[in-house]
Design an enzyme around this catalytic site. Structure first.
Site, PDB file in Angstrom:
ATOM      1  N   TYR A 192     -14.626   4.876   7.376  1.00 52.24           N
ATOM      2  CA  TYR A 192     -15.356   3.751   7.128  1.00 52.24           C
ATOM      3  C   TYR A 192     -17.069   3.419   7.591  1.00 52.24           C
ATOM      4  CZ  TYR A 192     -10.695   1.851   5.744  1.00 52.24           C
ATOM      5  OH  TYR A 192      -9.779   1.816   4.966  1.00 52.24           O
ATOM      6  N   HIS A 242       0.800  -1.104   0.019  1.00 52.80           N
ATOM      7  CA  HIS A 242      -0.164  -0.058   0.019  1.00 52.80           C
ATOM      8  C   HIS A 242       0.891   1.174   0.098  1.00 52.80           C
ATOM      9  CE1 HIS A 242      -2.724   3.014   1.662  1.00 52.80           C
ATOM     10  NE2 HIS A 242      -3.744   2.408   1.241  1.00 52.80           N
ATOM     11  N   HIS A 248      -7.483   0.137  -4.350  1.00 54.68           N
ATOM     12  CA  HIS A 248      -8.363   0.990  -3.254  1.00 54.68           C
ATOM     13  C   HIS A 248      -8.785   1.959  -4.241  1.00 54.68           C
ATOM     14  CE1 HIS A 248      -6.497  -0.151   0.722  1.00 54.68           C
ATOM     15  NE2 HIS A 248      -7.008  -1.244   0.142  1.00 54.68           N
ATOM     16  N   ASP A 254     -12.844   2.594  -1.286  1.00 56.43           N
ATOM     17  CA  ASP A 254     -12.194   3.078   0.033  1.00 56.43           C
ATOM     18  C   ASP A 254     -12.557   4.038   0.667  1.00 56.43           C
ATOM     19  OD1 ASP A 254     -10.159   2.695   1.824  1.00 56.43           O
ATOM     20  OD2 ASP A 254      -8.675   3.666   0.553  1.00 56.43           O
ATOM     21  N   HIS A 255     -12.665   4.103   1.998  1.00 53.95           N
ATOM     22  CA  HIS A 255     -13.467   5.281   2.741  1.00 53.95           C
ATOM     23  C   HIS A 255     -14.666   5.815   1.742  1.00 53.95           C
ATOM     24  CE1 HIS A 255      -9.003   6.465   4.196  1.00 53.95           C
ATOM     25  NE2 HIS A 255      -9.423   5.151   4.410  1.00 53.95           N
ATOM     26  N   CYS A 268      -3.647   2.460  -4.633  1.00 53.76           N
ATOM     27  CA  CYS A 268      -4.536   3.224  -3.669  1.00 53.76           C
ATOM     28  C   CYS A 268      -4.784   4.301  -4.414  1.00 53.76           C
ATOM     29  CB  CYS A 268      -4.487   3.286  -2.455  1.00 53.76           C
ATOM     30  SG  CYS A 268      -5.486   4.442  -1.226  1.00 53.76           S
TER      31      CYS A 268
HETATM   32  C1  DNO Z   1      -6.529   3.698   5.679  1.00 56.86           C
HETATM   33  C2  DNO Z   1      -6.145   2.442   5.110  1.00 56.86           C
HETATM   34  C3  DNO Z   1      -4.686   2.117   5.566  1.00 56.86           C
HETATM   35  C4  DNO Z   1      -4.182   0.632   4.987  1.00 56.86           C
HETATM   36  C5  DNO Z   1      -2.936   0.158   5.289  1.00 56.86           C
HETATM   37  C6  DNO Z   1      -2.598  -0.841   4.268  1.00 56.86           C
HETATM   38  O1  DNO Z   1      -7.824   3.611   5.834  1.00 56.86           O
HETATM   39  O2  DNO Z   1      -5.932   2.616   3.745  1.00 56.86           O
HETATM   40  O3  DNO Z   1      -4.637   1.944   6.919  1.00 56.86           O
HETATM   41  O4  DNO Z   1      -5.266  -0.214   5.404  1.00 56.86           O
HETATM   42  O5  DNO Z   1      -1.893   1.326   5.236  1.00 56.86           O
HETATM   43  O6  DNO Z   1      -1.379  -1.584   4.709  1.00 56.86           O
END
Ligand code: DNO
Length: 402
Positions: free
Chosen positions: A377, A239, A304, A360-361, A277
């Protein structure tokens, strides 16, 4: 593209039943309660699989644990100190246990100290929604005046130092405390129980570790775990740094395409892969997400998908987490690049042609507001994001077949 959803385990306010109603096809999870560096046992892994596989009424959910996010890399491994060799051995045992449980995709990151950093966890948008935000002036105020980190002055120019001093002077004590809490929220395990002294201590331990040294430590780690992962049929995926710029004087090595290229080429195996991401990388104007997917797609094992709105053209600037189809990343172009990669994989006969992604988010909207879920989340905000992304995928697929 496989529609997955991050689930934090039984304590998550969103249940497995809820994810099914959101149309989710697979689950992303981790054993957050196991301390970093310790082996993930077959029993613990099986327990989480059972939880994912079962609805509230005891019937089968039909969902699997598809992606581990994250199998964390210890600070000792990142610094190559203390128990780092034992931690690498343990990491390999965890990989073996995960492979035996049928899980193939393993996400991790190599960010020193802080996993992610924001100054606001619930910043109000004109619509009344709230989102996470990184405000550079607030961040500088934290670094210079709250953390009072030695050497922090060198990281900010005169104008920013002045703005930060003014901002700090105008902040209430409550806001100062909240800002400090927000910034270190991504400090694993320390969210409720941190002290600024702890943070200073963690940072000081990196004083002698340059960017090149940290990269070498990542390559050393991968040289050990990638062959093991490959033999087990696993795909590791790193990531990016979030935000993708150096912070608090700490080195950052996974912030740009050039950073990824260096690490992918150093251990040039398919099992050494990328978590693309779009939200983290998209906070820099010089990261071209669709281009990265076109060039590195073969190594992208996990996606992501989220969007940020940058507030300046500077490499390091303020941004907030926008709606999934808002923000600066052209999400339609990025998804089109993902679909092109899937076509290439199918043609090449790759079994892993369907790339797992998660919305993501999400912004907090409707009943998310005030619910105090894990920052970033919420259930409805993510559901909206997933629905929008699903719509783009369906549209692009229709366009391709029409
Ligand atoms: C935050 C996430 C990060 C992710 C880690 C992966 O919301 O995108 O915490 O899970 O960095 O290792």
């Amino acid at each position: 593209m496989k529609q997955t959803w991050r689930w934090f385990g039984p304590k998550d306010l969103v249940s497995i039943d809820d994810t099914l109603q959101a149309g989710v096809e697979g689950i992303v999870s981790a054993l957050h309660h196991v301390p970093t560096g310790v082996v993930w046992t077959p029993e613990e892994i099986a327990q989480r699989q059972r939880e994912i596989g079962t609805m509230k009424d005891g019937s089968a959910s039909g969902l699997n644990w598809d992606v581990v996010e994250s199998l964390p890399v210890s600070e000792d491994i990142k610094k190559q100190q203390g128990d780092w060799r034992a931690h690498i051995d343990n990491y390999k045992v965890s990989l073996k246990n995960l492979a035996e449980a049928g899980i193939e995709v393993i996400c991790y990151n190599f960010m020193p100290v802080l996993d992610w950093t924001r100054t606001d966890l619930a910043w109000r948008r004109p619509s009344g929604a709230t989102c996470m935000r990184f405000d550079l002036t607030d961040f500088a105020a934290f670094d210079l005046h709250i953390l009072a980190r030695p050497g922090a002055e060198e990281d900010f120019d005169d104008a920013l130092r002045e703005a930060a001093a003014e901002r700090f002077a105008m902040m209430s004590e409550d806001r100062r405390a909240e800002l400090a809490k927000n910034v270190v929220f991504g400090l694993p395990g320390a969210a409720e129980n941190f002290s600024l002294e702890d943070v200073r201590q963690h940072i000081a331990e990196y004083a002698a570790i340059s960017e090149d040294t940290l990269r070498q430590h990542l390559v050393d780690f991968l040289s050990e775990v990638v062959p093991a992962a490959e033999e087990l049929g696993l795909r590791l995926c790193c990531h990016p740094d979030d935000p993708p710029v150096p912070l608090l004087g700490l080195p950052r090595i996974m912030s740009t395409e050039a950073h990824y290229a260096a690490v992918m080429n150093a251990v040039d195996r398919p099992a050494n892969g990328i978590t693309l991401c779009s939200g983290s990388l998209g906070a820099r104007p010089d990261n071209n997400l669709p281009g990265m997917m076109d060039r590195w797609g073969a190594r992208v094992h996990f996606l992501h998908l989220r969007n940020v709105r940058r507030e300046t053209d500077a490499i390091r600037g303020s941004f907030f987490e926008d709606e999934h189809l808002g923000g600066n990343t052209d999400m339609v172009a990025l998804i089109a690049a993902c679909l092109r990669e899937e076509t290439r994989r199918k043609e090449a006969g790759r079994a892993d042609w369907s790339i797992p992604f998660r919305p993501d988010h999400g912004q907090d909207i409707l009943d998310d507001l005030g619910r105090k879920a894990q920052p970033g989340y919420p259930s409805i905000g993510r559901l909206k994001g997933l629905a929008e992304l699903r719509g783009v995928i369906a549209g692009l697929q229709y366009g391709a077949s029409a």
